[in-house]
Design a protein around this motif. Structure first.
Motif: not given
Length: 469
Positions: A340-348
């Motif tokens: 559910a946090k793929l977008e945030q992990i991708t940005k990091e």
């Protein structure tokens, strides 16, 4: 056609107040800008909107209204009522929602309907905050934050089927009054939670969607109902059979009833039928083998370690780096909550890769540099704002406003990078622990497989070589 919904809010009241008052959602320059405005004029208007929405000197915020409370101090006023009657625990508020059909309403009309609805339903006893969100031009909708405790008598709001039906009927009546469409004879049944609806719309995974994906996958794998329940237990689920099948993963405190949450296709009878149907279908014929060519030599490839290597490995485990469509069924359960946090992990990950940050000290240094740059740009922006109010600034105001806007964009980007650094510092330790646990589990599985192979072949670890006399 207005769709309504209301649900309870527990925990921190401020989070829902901040969400519905978000200026990025309650104002949209697309509704105010004229077609013949220049880019500089348009940007100047955006700066005025941003200032007005954040100013403490005005009671007006774009399409945010308070009923029995001020928009600037709504949270404090609601908490004061709770404290007066000693009801600060439990449900802190109710979050309501009213969405209109695409292209039917203007922002003014939507907000007027929302305020009238709130005043009619709750205005005589409760404090309510009404906000009209315009962040999507074709999706105008109202949000309501309703204090759970009445300022009149201290009684709690009774959220039940009867009160929700009153809300829906009042909304439909107001829509007819404004010549808007209404859903005739709506079907009753269990609706999705708003958070789940948003997650599905944004392509994010939830615990319910992961359970559903596991059940669908195991139905295809199983040959009988007993094997299906066995495979569920192997995946870490506890299974309880009654009128409905309840499953609960060992890492979750509560279970899910399959038929109640996912529909009649997940009743015991339908699951058995689906197991039979899946084995009647022949597997698809493979079109042929695929060949891939890799440039260079693998042994000469530079290995990436540190924070970058940690995040790269985690992204691979989550399926972010694979070209094929990712399936949650192939992801280890320890990692599934992060789907559910793929977008945030991708940005990091992108931040670490772009700036080649490999160590915690390097991350800290990068963060300090960005904060220093933010302070410098903010000081320069404040200086320009002061200049704009002087006689010298009136000579070329458009140029100064444009420069202020550019500085604001740079500061916003830098603050995003600082926030990503904080997320990396907080998440990296947990990522490392999860990957180590998965590696240990896989190693144990290999050892058990090897031991089982030796046992079945009639050999033990000490019998691999013949004894010599």
């Amino acid at each position: 056609m207005a769709v309504t919904k209301i649900w309870d809010v527990k925990g921190w009241l401020g989070k829902v107040v901040i969400y519905i008052e978000n200026p990025a959602k309650t104002e949209n320059p697309a509704f105010y800008e004229k077609k013949d405005m220049t880019e500089t004029q348009s940007q100047g208007l955006a700066d005025v909107i941003e200032y007005a929405a954040s100013s403490e000197k005005t009671e007006k915020q774009f399409y945010v209204s308070g009923i029995n409370c001020s928009t600037l101090t709504a949270r404090n006023e609601m908490m004061a009522v709770k404290k007066r009657y000693g009801k600060e625990d439990g449900i802190v508020a109710f979050h309501g929602y009213q969405s209109f059909a695409e292209g039917e309403v203007t922002p003014d009309m939507a907000h007027e309907i929302g305020v009238r609805l709130a005043e009619e339903l709750w205005g005589d006893r409760f404090q309510v905050l009404v906000a009209t969100h315009l962040d999507k031009v074709n999706h105008i909708h109202n949000h309501f934050v309703l204090n759970s405790v009445s300022f009149l008598d201290g009684k709690r709001y009774n959220d039940c089927t009867a009160t929700y039906m009153e809300m829906r009927k009042a909304s439909d009546r107001l829509c007819r009054e404004y010549n808007l469409s209404v859903v005739e004879n709506p079907k009753r049944g269990r609706t999705k939670q708003y958070g789940e609806y948003r997650a599905e719309k944004e392509g994010r995974y939830t615990y319910r969607s992961l359970v559903k994906a596991d059940v669908d996958r195991l139905i295809v794998q199983a040959a009988t109902d007993k094997q299906f329940f066995y495979l569920l237990k192997q995946e870490g689920y506890e299974v309880k059979r009654g009128k409905d099948i309840t499953v609960r993963h060992r890492d979750k405190p509560r279970g899910l009833k399959l038929e109640r949450n996912f529909g009649t296709d997940y009743s015991y009878k339908r699951i058995c039928q689906r197991i039979l149907d899946s084995h009647r279908q022949l597997p698809p014929v493979q079109s042929g083998k695929k060949h891939y060519h890799i440039k260079g030599r693998r042994e000469k490839a530079k290995k990436i370690g540190g924070l970058r290597g940690l995040y790269f490995q985690y992204c691979y485990e989550l399926g972010i780096f694979t070209k094929q469509k990712h399936s949650p069924a192939r992801t280890h359960f320890l990692l599934r909550e992060d789907l559910a946090k793929l977008e945030q992990i991708t940005k990091e990950t992108r931040l670490l890769g772009t700036y080649h940050i490999d160590t915690e000290s390097g991350l800290f240094l990068f963060r300090e540099e960005r904060q220093q740059e933010i302070r410098q740009l903010s000081a320069h922006r404040n200086e320009l704002r002061r200049t704009l109010r002087t006689k010298a600034g009136q000579e070329q105001p458009e140029k100064i406003r444009k420069e202020i806007s550019e500085l604001t964009q740079k500061i916003r980007k830098l603050r995003t990078e600082v926030a990503l650094c904080d997320g990396i510092a907080e998440r990296s330790g947990l990522i490392r622990e999860k990957l180590q646990a998965i590696q240990k589990e896989r190693q144990q599985g290999k050892e058990e497989t090897a031991h089982e192979y030796r046992r079945r072949s009639g050999r033990t670890a000490g019998e691999d070589e013949p004894q010599r006399g």
